[in-house]
Design a protein around this motif. Structure first.
Motif, PDB file in Angstrom:
ATOM      1  N   UNK A  22       0.838  -1.197   0.000  1.00 38.36           N
ATOM      2  CA  UNK A  22       0.000   0.000   0.000  1.00 38.36           C
ATOM      3  C   UNK A  22       0.875   1.250   0.000  1.00 38.36           C
ATOM      4  N   UNK A  23       1.931   1.244   0.825  1.00 35.97           N
ATOM      5  CA  UNK A  23       2.872   2.370   0.806  1.00 35.97           C
ATOM      6  C   UNK A  23       3.468   2.539  -0.595  1.00 35.97           C
ATOM      7  N   UNK A  24       3.827   1.422  -1.210  1.00 38.54           N
ATOM      8  CA  UNK A  24       4.424   1.474  -2.544  1.00 38.54           C
ATOM      9  C   UNK A  24       3.453   2.096  -3.541  1.00 38.54           C
ATOM     10  N   UNK A  25       2.213   1.638  -3.514  1.00 34.49           N
ATOM     11  CA  UNK A  25       1.206   2.155  -4.452  1.00 34.49           C
ATOM     12  C   UNK A  25       0.930   3.636  -4.210  1.00 34.49           C
ATOM     13  N   UNK A  26       0.848   4.035  -2.943  1.00 33.84           N
ATOM     14  CA  UNK A  26       0.597   5.442  -2.631  1.00 33.84           C
ATOM     15  C   UNK A  26       1.779   6.321  -3.053  1.00 33.84           C
TER      16      UNK A  26
END
Length: 190
Positions: A22-26
């Motif tokens: 999720x951090x990566x996508x954000x």
């Protein structure tokens, strides 16, 4: 593409709000939107929560785009130590080369850019090692490095650089212009 990426990020947030993916996508969302200060804040939190090469590589990229080159070096070196077999290792090496070039450390920029090109010769990034050699006054070697890059990437042109290195933070923009000027002197086409 941005809409689909936003939908995927929203789905990840619903499934695992604080997950590494999720951090990566954000982070990717902030890069697409060219919101580099927000990307820096997010990648700082990501590296505090997860000690992963991907997190530190993204953090190093965000630091670069925010003109914080010395800090980027530390984050990127950490990413390389954490992930000796990371599939994105060449990207991290390239970001490290960019940080050194931006800071005016041309010998280190040359070394890391050549390492990145050796790790993955398909990387579509500007040949920092050629520009660094030019800045070091090694014109023949710079010309050879640029010619080698053009053999691997015959469609490479100046128009591709800003979309790949888009930050307008003043220190970063100045470094990008040094890179572009060096490559133009070696024959880069517009």
């Amino acid at each position: 593409m941005i809409r689909r990426s936003e939908e995927a990020t929203a789905n990840l947030e619903r499934l695992d709000r604080d997950g590494s993916y999720t951090y990566n996508a954000k982070t990717f969302q902030f890069f697409l939107k060219r919101d580099f200060p927000a990307a820096l804040r997010l990648t700082t939190a990501w590296t505090e929560r997860y000690q992963l090469p991907t997190a530190f590589a993204a953090h190093g990229g965000a630091l670069n785009f925010n003109g914080r080159f010395d800090e980027a070096v530390l984050a990127l070196e950490r990413a390389l130590r954490l992930g000796p077999r990371d599939p994105f290792r060449a990207e991290t090496q390239y970001r490290l080369a960019l940080a050194h070039f931006a800071a005016g450390r041309y010998e280190l920029a040359r070394e890391w850019s050549q390492t990145a090109a050796t790790t993955n010769s398909a990387l579509p990034w500007p040949p920092i090692h050629a520009a660094a050699l030019y800045r070091l006054g090694q014109i023949d070697a710079a010309q050879q490095a640029f010619a080698d890059h053009m053999r691997r990437h015959p469609a490479f042109a100046a128009s591709q650089i800003k979309p790949r290195l888009p930050s307008d933070e003043p220190a970063f923009a100045e470094a990008r212009e040094r890179l572009v000027a060096s490559l133009r002197a070696l024959g880069m086409r517009e």
